[in-house]
Design an enzyme around this catalytic site. Structure first.
Site, short mmCIF file in Angstrom:
data_model
loop_
_atom_site.label_atom_id
_atom_site.label_comp_id
_atom_site.label_asym_id
_atom_site.label_seq_id
_atom_site.Cartn_x
_atom_site.Cartn_y
_atom_site.Cartn_z
N ARG A 1 34.12 24.09 28.73
CA ARG A 1 32.82 24.30 29.37
C ARG A 1 32.75 25.65 30.08
O ARG A 1 31.69 26.28 30.10
CB ARG A 1 32.53 23.17 30.36
N GLY B 1 26.93 12.99 28.10
CA GLY B 1 25.74 12.16 28.29
C GLY B 1 24.47 12.86 27.82
O GLY B 1 23.58 12.24 27.23
N LYS C 1 31.70 0.44 22.33
CA LYS C 1 30.68 -0.62 22.39
C LYS C 1 29.32 -0.23 21.83
O LYS C 1 28.82 0.86 22.11
CB LYS C 1 30.49 -1.05 23.84
N GLY D 1 33.19 13.79 24.95
CA GLY D 1 34.58 14.03 25.33
C GLY D 1 35.61 13.61 24.30
O GLY D 1 36.49 14.39 23.92
#
Ligand code: 3PG
Length: 389
Positions: A34, A367, A191, A344
Site C-alpha cells: 500500500r 473491503g 463463507k 488480503g
C-alpha cells in the site's frame, strides 16, 4: 471527478488522504504494497511544488486517545527511506501546522481523532482548513464515509481524486462496466454469508462465476454432494441454488468442482487425499479443488477476456492444499485476459506464487474492492463526484 494530476499545486497546501493501513510487527512494516502504491502520488505532489501533508488511519484504535501500537511511526520511517528526504510525523495538527515548500508531513493516525469514524462536521472542517487542496487517494478506505475520507472533502476549497484512486477506479471500471468477454470472476473465501452480496451482483453479470473455499463447499452441498465435516453453510444452500439459477438465466454459470482434496484435520501436517466430489465421507474436510477441476478452471481462465479474482480456492497456506490456488494463479498469469485482483488473502497468494507482475492490475482495496464488486457506490467517490459538479 477533478483529478490531482490536472491541478496546479505550486506553493499550495495539499492534504492527501492515503490508505497506509499496513501490517506492522515490532515497529517495522511487514507488507509495503500500500505504501508503494501511494508513493507516486506523494512524489507527484512534490514535483508540482506542493506543501505536502499526508494522512491515514492504521488499524482500529480506540477513538479519542493516542496509542503507540497504532502509531504511523513505522510508516514514516519507511517513507523517509523511500522518498530520500526527512518526513515529519505530526501528532498535533488539528489547529494548524507549518509545512515548508517541498516538505512532507505525515499526520498521526486519523482514527485517534474524536469524530473521525462518525464523519463529524467540526473535525471535517478543521481538516479542510489545513489545506488549499484535499486529495482523496485512499481507494482502500473509499468505502468509509469518515471525516478524513468524506467530510473533509465537503468543506475543502478543492477536493480531487489522487492518481492511485483514479487508477483503481479506471481498472475496476474496465473489468466490470464494459468488460472484454467472457468475464470470469473467482470468489473464494470461507463463507458465502460474508460475500453473498458480491456473489449476488456478480451472478448476473459474469459469464463464469468460480467459487472457492468454504463458499464452494456450500455450492457443492447445494448440488447434492456430501461435504462431511467441511466448512459450509447449510442455511445458505437455497441461496446457492438461487444464485446458480440467476447465473443460468443470464447465460452464465457457476461451475461446481468435480474433484476435491480432503484432509481430516485443519493442520499443516494434515494428509491430503484426492477424491471425486461424490465420494467425500463423513469424516472428510474439503481443503482444495482437485486437478480435474483446476484444469477445467484453467481452461475457462485461458479463454477469458476479463478475470476478476478475490479469494483463494483452497487452504493455500498449507502447501498440500495449495495446488488449486496455484493453478488459478498460473492460469491468470498465462492468460491474455485483462486481470484484476484484490483482497488480503488474494495478494498473499499472488506473492506466494510469484505472479504479481503478470496480473494486469492489483488493487490496494480489501473491503473497498468487495464493495465495488457488489456494485455499491463508494461514499468517498460519490463525494468527489458531487464536488466536481
Ligand atoms: C482495509 O484494510 O480494508 C482498509 O484500510 C479499511 O480499514 P477498516 O476496515 O478498518 O476501515
Amino acid at each position: 471527478v477533478i483529478k490531482m494530476a490536472d491541478l496546479d499545486l505550486n506553493g499550495k497546501r495539499v492534504l492527501i488522504r492515503e490508505d497506509l493501513n499496513v501490517p506492522v510487527k515490532a515497529g517495522k512494516v511487514t507488507s509495503d504494497a500500500r505504501i508503494r502504491a501511494a508513493l507516486p502520488t506523494i512524489k507527484l505532489a512534490l514535483e508540482k511544488g506542493a506543501k505536502v501533508m499526508v494522512m491515514s488511519h492504521l488499524g482500529r484504535p480506540t477513538e479519542g486517545e493516542y496509542d503507540d501500537a497504532f502509531s504511523l511511526a513505522p510508516v514514516v520511517d519507511y517513507l523517509n527511506t523511500a522518498l530520500e528526504q526527512t518526513v515529519r510525523l505530526e501528532k498535533d495538527y488539528l489547529n494548524g501546522v507549518d509545512v515548508a515548500d517541498n516538505e512532507v508531513v505525515v499526520f498521526e493516525n486519523v482514527r485517534f481523532n474524536t469524530g473521525e469514524k462518525s464523519n463529524d462536521e467540526t473535525l471535517s472542517k478543521k481538516l479542510a482548513a489545513l489545506c488549499d487542496v484535499y486529495v482523496m487517494d485512499a481507494f482502500g478506505t473509499a468505502h468509509r464515509a469518515q471525516a478524513s475520507t468524506h467530510g473533509v472533502g465537503l468543506f475543502a476549497d478543492i477536493a480531487c481524486a489522487g492518481p492511485l484512486l483514479a487508477a483503481e477506479l479506471e481498472a475496476l471500471g474496465k473489468a466490470l462496466d464494459n468488460p472484454a468477454r467472457p468475464l470470469v470472476a473467482i470468489v473464494g473465501g470461507s463463507k458465502v454469508s460474508t460475500k453473498l452480496t458480491v456473489l449476488d451482483s456478480l451472478s448476473t453479470v459474469v459469464d463464469q462465476l468460480v467459487t472457492g473455499g468454504g463458499i464452494a463447499n456450500t455450492f457443492i452441498a447445494a448440488a447434492g454432494h456430501p461435504v462431511g465435516k467441511s466448512l459450509y453453510e447449510a442455511d445458505l444452500m437455497d441461496e446457492a441454488n438461487r444464485l446458480c439459477a440467476a447465473a443460468k438465466s443470464n447465460n452464465g454459470e457457476i461451475p461446481v468442482p468435480t474433484d476435491v482434496v480432503v484432509g481430516n484435520e485443519f493442520s499443516e501436517s494434515a494428509v491430503a487425499t484426492l477424491k471425486d466430489v461424490s465420494e467425500v465421507t463423513a469424516e472428510d474436510m474439503i481443503f482444495d479443488i482437485g486437478p480435474d477441476t483446476a484444469n477445467t478452471l484453467a481452461k475457462i481462465i485461458a479463454s477469458a477476456g476479463t478475470v476478476v479474482w478475490n479469494g483463494p480456492v483452497g487452504v493455500f497456506e498449507f502447501d498440500q492444499f495449495g495446488n488449486g490456488t496455484r493453478a488459478i494463479a498460473n492460469a491468470i498469469a498465462n492468460s491474455n485476459a485483462f486481470s484484476i485482483a484484490g483482497g488480503g488473502d488474494t495478494l498473499a497468494a499472488i506473492d506466494k506464487y510469484g505472479i504479481a507482475d503478470k496480473v494486469s492490475y492489483i488493487s490496494t482495496g480489501g473491503g473497498a474492492f468487495l464493495e465495488f464488486l457488489e456494485g455499491k457506490k463508494l461514499p468517498a467517490v460519490a463525494m468527489l463526484e458531487e464536488r466536481a459538479k
